[in-house]
Design an enzyme around this catalytic site. Structure first.
Site, PDB file in Angstrom:
ATOM      1  N   LYS A  49      -5.814   4.112   4.678  1.00  0.00           N
ATOM      2  CA  LYS A  49      -4.449   3.577   4.756  1.00  0.00           C
ATOM      3  C   LYS A  49      -3.630   4.306   5.830  1.00  0.00           C
ATOM      4  O   LYS A  49      -2.980   3.671   6.658  1.00  0.00           O
ATOM      5  CB  LYS A  49      -3.762   3.733   3.389  1.00  0.00           C
ATOM      6  N   ASN A  50      -3.678   5.632   5.800  1.00  0.00           N
ATOM      7  CA  ASN A  50      -2.800   6.396   6.685  1.00  0.00           C
ATOM      8  C   ASN A  50      -3.248   6.394   8.146  1.00  0.00           C
ATOM      9  O   ASN A  50      -2.517   6.866   9.019  1.00  0.00           O
ATOM     10  CB  ASN A  50      -2.661   7.840   6.184  1.00  0.00           C
TER      11      ASN A  50
ATOM     12  N   CYS B 112       8.084   6.359  -0.997  1.00  0.00           N
ATOM     13  CA  CYS B 112       7.855   6.994  -2.297  1.00  0.00           C
ATOM     14  C   CYS B 112       9.025   7.916  -2.628  1.00  0.00           C
ATOM     15  O   CYS B 112       9.638   8.490  -1.730  1.00  0.00           O
ATOM     16  CB  CYS B 112       6.629   7.890  -2.226  1.00  0.00           C
TER      17      CYS B 112
ATOM     18  N   ARG C   8      12.586  13.246   2.858  1.00  0.00           N
ATOM     19  CA  ARG C   8      11.827  12.675   3.965  1.00  0.00           C
ATOM     20  C   ARG C   8      12.686  12.197   5.142  1.00  0.00           C
ATOM     21  O   ARG C   8      12.751  11.004   5.432  1.00  0.00           O
ATOM     22  CB  ARG C   8      10.923  11.556   3.448  1.00  0.00           C
TER      23      ARG C   8
ATOM     24  N   ASP D 139      -1.599  15.191  -0.396  1.00  0.00           N
ATOM     25  CA  ASP D 139      -2.015  13.919  -0.988  1.00  0.00           C
ATOM     26  C   ASP D 139      -3.170  14.059  -1.985  1.00  0.00           C
ATOM     27  O   ASP D 139      -3.556  13.078  -2.617  1.00  0.00           O
ATOM     28  CB  ASP D 139      -2.416  12.930   0.113  1.00  0.00           C
TER      29      ASP D 139
ATOM     30  N   ARG E 166      -0.505   0.561  -3.651  1.00  0.00           N
ATOM     31  CA  ARG E 166      -0.118   0.870  -2.270  1.00  0.00           C
ATOM     32  C   ARG E 166      -1.235   1.600  -1.537  1.00  0.00           C
ATOM     33  O   ARG E 166      -1.281   1.574  -0.305  1.00  0.00           O
ATOM     34  CB  ARG E 166       1.144   1.754  -2.242  1.00  0.00           C
TER      35      ARG E 166
END
Ligand code: UD1
Length: 422
Positions: free
Chosen positions: A23-24, A118, A123, A307, A399
């Site tokens: 995903k990232n 999230c 952030r 993560d 997600r």
């Protein structure tokens, strides 16, 4: 009504779990297709909510996107026709902010809503903006939007105060077509950034120092659209390796690379877990009851990935003795703790450190996912419980984990997707 998983745990899990595309890595690479006109083909793109959200955002900017295979997309860039990334789409996912660098490279101008994402901390995006300014852009923040504009982008010397993943990616994407040479120091070194760089290099970008803390980017006039396959998801791989340890090593993980998660693997080894990597398959050997407690501190890559912190906590809660996890990247990443405690864990938080006293087993109840990785951790804990556990708000899990319930069913889990009142 919200989506939930009903999990009847305590079953013996065994077999091989295969990881999907990262995903990232997929998110920045998809935004990079905005940089240059042409037909871009991407493979190994995971089917995830975040990807769908980003494709919608790209369409709103004038791209044509088409799913041409189970994990393949065609993105046709005939030029950006809308220079504003609207709040409605950006708020769903912080990574949407990654359109800004590519839009700046393509159009010398962009207006992007300040991001949501999230609920794991404030952030901010100051480092992204400092980078754009370093390339000669003017930045203005008004009414919740960031506006950047440049007559032309010129290479500069940019030193990040902190190796932010998103800022590194956004600045790289803005710099590949800037005039002259950009040196970018104290950059993040996550493997997903390497994947983005390899993709840009395949398109004709000139980037030196890939994988190191200093990148030297020589601007080119034009890139060429290419076909590219996204790297496997190392966080998903790490998640399944932890799950395997919770089940005495009965699960193998396909698509895992030691180098991508080396600090994490060495912590698991310190606990007494043996992990071997052969031809992209990780084999795990351990007995849960014999594992030793450890102290972990999250850090930018190559440190222990934030993560993977929540999933490791789900394992450490079942390890005899006292373990510690210090979170240094995001301030709110312990929202999992009260939920795991509801399942019988014994964890308390002291400042930025979670102190985890091992318990014999979890107990079944109803819990709620607070973010993506916390959601994965709760699913893992629930799989260990003899009894029925409901994990709600699984849109967080969707997600980041492709077809998780299908994959888990494949190794013997009793997991069902349901809707519950909230
Ligand atoms: C990315 C990952 C996310 C991962 C995180 C850290 C994606 C899509 N997401 O998120 O899964 O948890 O890296 O490995 O790749 N910061 C600032 N100013 C900025 C930018 C960041 O202060 O301009 C701070 C953040 O508040 C945070 C820290 O830097 O405390 C790390 O953030 P960053 O590395 O940017 O994470 P993301 O790119 O958002």
């Amino acid at each position: 009504m919200v989506g939930a998983f009903k999990i009847k745990g305590g079953k013996e899990l065994k077999g091989t779990l295969e990881v999907s595309g990262a995903k990232n890595a997929a998110l920045p690479i998809i935004t990079a297709t905005l940089i240059e006109k042409g037909t871009h083909i991407l493979h190994n793109v995971p089917n995830l909510r975040d990807i769908v959200t980003l494709m919608k955002l790209l369409e709103s900017l004038g791209m044509e996107t088409e799913k041409i295979g189970p994990n393949s997309y065609k993105i046709v860039n005939n030029g950006i026709t809308n220079l504003v990334a609207e709040y409605d789409l950006v708020k769903k996912m912080r990574a949407s902010f990654l359109v800004m660098g590519p839009m700046l490279a393509h159009s010398k101008e962009a207006k992007v809503s300040l991001p949501g994402g999230c609920a794991i901390g404030s952030r901010p995006v100051d480092l992204h903006l400092k980078g754009f300014e370093g390339l000669g852009a003017k930045v203005e923040i008004t009414h919740g939007y960031v506006e950047v504009k440049a007559e032309k982008l010129v290479g500069g010397n940019i030193i990040l105060d902190f190796p932010s993943v998103g800022a590194t990616e956004n600045i790289i994407m803005a710099a590949v077509k800037a005039e002259g040479v950009t040196t970018l120091e104290n950059v993040a070194r996550e493997p997903e950034i390497d994947d983005l760089c390899f993709y840009l290099v395949a398109m004709g970008a000139k980037i030196e120092g890939i994988g190191s803390g200093k990148l030297v980017i020589t601007g080119v006039e034009k890139l060429t659209a290419v076909e590219y396959s996204i790297m496997p998801d190392r966080i998903e791989a790490g998640t399944y390796i932890v799950l395997s340890a919770m089940f005495n090593g009965a699960i193998k993980v396909k698509g895992a690379t030691r180098d991508h998660i080396a600090s994490f693997i060495s912590k698991l080894e310190e606990m007494g877990i043996k992990i071997e990597f052969n031809d992209g398959i990780a084999t795990i050997e351990c007995q849960l009851k014999d594992l030793k407690p450890v102290a972990i501190k999250t850090a930018p890559h190559p440190g222990f990935a934030t993560d993977l912190q929540a999933q490791t906590m789900a394992l450490l809660s079942l390890v005899e003795g006292t373990s510690e996890i210090k979170e240094t990247i995001f301030e709110n990443r312990f929202m999992l703790v009260p939920e795991l405690n509801r399942m019988g864990a014994n964890i308390h938080i002291d400042d930025h450190t979670a102190i985890i006293k091992g318990v014999e087993e979890y107990s079944s109840t109803e819990v709620m996912a607070s973010d993506l990785r916390a959601g994965a951790a709760l699913v893992m804990a629930a799989l260990k419980v003899k009894g029925e556990t409901t994990v709600t708000r699984i849109y967080h899990v969707d997600r980041g984990y492709e077809e998780i319930e299908k994959k888990l069913r494949g190794i013997g889990a009793d997991i069902e997707r349901i809707k519950v009142e909230m």
